[in-house]
Write an enzyme that holds these catalytic residues in place. Structure first.
Site, PDB file in Angstrom:
ATOM      1  N   ARG A  59      66.348  51.525  90.631  1.00 54.52           N
ATOM      2  CA  ARG A  59      66.357  50.437  91.615  1.00 54.52           C
ATOM      3  C   ARG A  59      67.606  49.577  91.507  1.00 54.52           C
ATOM      4  O   ARG A  59      67.986  48.906  92.462  1.00 54.52           O
ATOM      5  CB  ARG A  59      65.083  49.612  91.505  1.00 54.52           C
ATOM      6  N   GLU A  96      56.817  49.853  76.018  1.00 51.27           N
ATOM      7  CA  GLU A  96      55.455  49.478  75.616  1.00 51.27           C
ATOM      8  C   GLU A  96      54.801  50.620  74.823  1.00 51.27           C
ATOM      9  O   GLU A  96      54.189  50.404  73.787  1.00 51.27           O
ATOM     10  CB  GLU A  96      54.639  49.156  76.869  1.00 51.27           C
TER      11      GLU A  96
HETATM   12  P1  AMP Z   1      62.071  45.588  81.352  1.00 52.43           P
HETATM   13  O1  AMP Z   1      60.671  45.324  80.892  1.00 52.43           O
HETATM   14  O2  AMP Z   1      62.833  44.310  81.618  1.00 52.43           O
HETATM   15  O3  AMP Z   1      62.808  46.515  80.443  1.00 52.43           O
HETATM   16  O4  AMP Z   1      61.906  46.313  82.761  1.00 52.43           O
HETATM   17  C1  AMP Z   1      61.970  47.684  82.888  1.00 52.43           C
HETATM   18  C2  AMP Z   1      62.281  48.120  84.300  1.00 52.43           C
HETATM   19  O5  AMP Z   1      61.088  48.120  85.043  1.00 52.43           O
HETATM   20  C3  AMP Z   1      63.289  47.263  85.036  1.00 52.43           C
HETATM   21  O6  AMP Z   1      64.312  48.131  85.469  1.00 52.43           O
HETATM   22  C4  AMP Z   1      62.551  46.676  86.218  1.00 52.43           C
HETATM   23  O7  AMP Z   1      63.217  47.058  87.396  1.00 52.43           O
HETATM   24  C5  AMP Z   1      61.189  47.336  86.201  1.00 52.43           C
HETATM   25  N1  AMP Z   1      60.082  46.393  86.197  1.00 52.43           N
HETATM   26  C6  AMP Z   1      59.396  45.956  85.127  1.00 52.43           C
HETATM   27  N2  AMP Z   1      58.409  45.140  85.473  1.00 52.43           N
HETATM   28  C7  AMP Z   1      58.457  45.024  86.814  1.00 52.43           C
HETATM   29  C8  AMP Z   1      57.687  44.308  87.793  1.00 52.43           C
HETATM   30  N3  AMP Z   1      56.646  43.524  87.462  1.00 52.43           N
HETATM   31  N4  AMP Z   1      58.033  44.444  89.083  1.00 52.43           N
HETATM   32  C9  AMP Z   1      59.069  45.240  89.438  1.00 52.43           C
HETATM   33  N5  AMP Z   1      59.812  45.942  88.573  1.00 52.43           N
HETATM   34  C10 AMP Z   1      59.520  45.843  87.274  1.00 52.43           C
END
Ligand code: AMP
Length: 172
Positions: A59, A96
């Site tokens: 994305r 996770e």
């Molecule tokens: P992170 O937990 O910051 O490593 O997020 C991992 C990836 O998942 C990122 O690239 C975000 O684009 C996506 N992501 C995580 N949580 C969400 C959420 N609640 N809504 C949309 N995208 C998410």
């Protein structure tokens, strides 16, 4: 910004129960919202001499490409393992459940580059922290970190390096 917010779609329990997924496809498909995103992202970095924007699969490719185009910079993809065809460097990071890996071409960034790292959403920050380490190892002059949306309740900024300048267009 209220207009962009009005276009973000919340998807409950996606991809797993308990997650409220911020769906940006409804922002990107709206011509006015897409235009505002491109403009507002680029305003953050107009005078910074940015030479490369790194977008995180998948994305982050959308906003990252628009930002690179607006700034007159190049675009570099940071990808899941095995996708990039030439010589890559890789960074493992904890998710996770289990671990994940992100890769970038070894020759994508050099010591003369000023880089913006871009992803659509900051959640726990694990993905961006790994991408930062990867890009940092290629020794650019400067690295900025950028998101369209930051989910502040998850405190993802704590996972990001202290010396990085982090900007998000919308904070929830
Ligand atoms: P992170 O937990 O910051 O490593 O997020 C991992 C990836 O998942 C990122 O690239 C975000 O684009 C996506 N992501 C995580 N949580 C969400 C959420 N609640 N809504 C949309 N995208 C998410």
């Amino acid at each position: 910004m209220e207009y962009i917010k009005s276009r973000v779609r919340d998807i409950i329990d996606f991809p797993t129960k308990g997650i409220v997924f911020k769906d940006l496809t409804t922002v990107f498909k709206d011509p006015r919202a897409l235009h505002i995103i491109g403009w507002d992202l680029s305003q953050l970095y107009r005078d910074k001499g940015v030479t490369k924007v790194v977008g995180i699969e998948s994305r982050g490719f959308i906003g990252g490409s628009i930002l690179a185009f607006e700034l007159g910079a190049g675009f570099v993809p940071a990808r899941k393992p095995g996708k990039l065809p030439a010589d890559t460097i890789r960074q493992e990071y904890a998710k996770e459940y289990g671990t994940d890996v992100i890769e970038i071409h070894r020759d994508a960034i050099g010591p003369d580059d000023i880089v913006v790292l871009h992803d659509d959403v900051l959640a726990t920050g694990g993905t961006m922290a790994a991408a930062y380490k990867l890009v940092k190892s290629l020794n650019p002059k400067k690295i900025y970190i950028n998101f369209i949306i930051e989910l502040s309740a998850l405190n993802g900024r704590a996972a990001l390096p202290n010396d990085a300048e982090v900007s998000s267009l919308i904070v929830y």
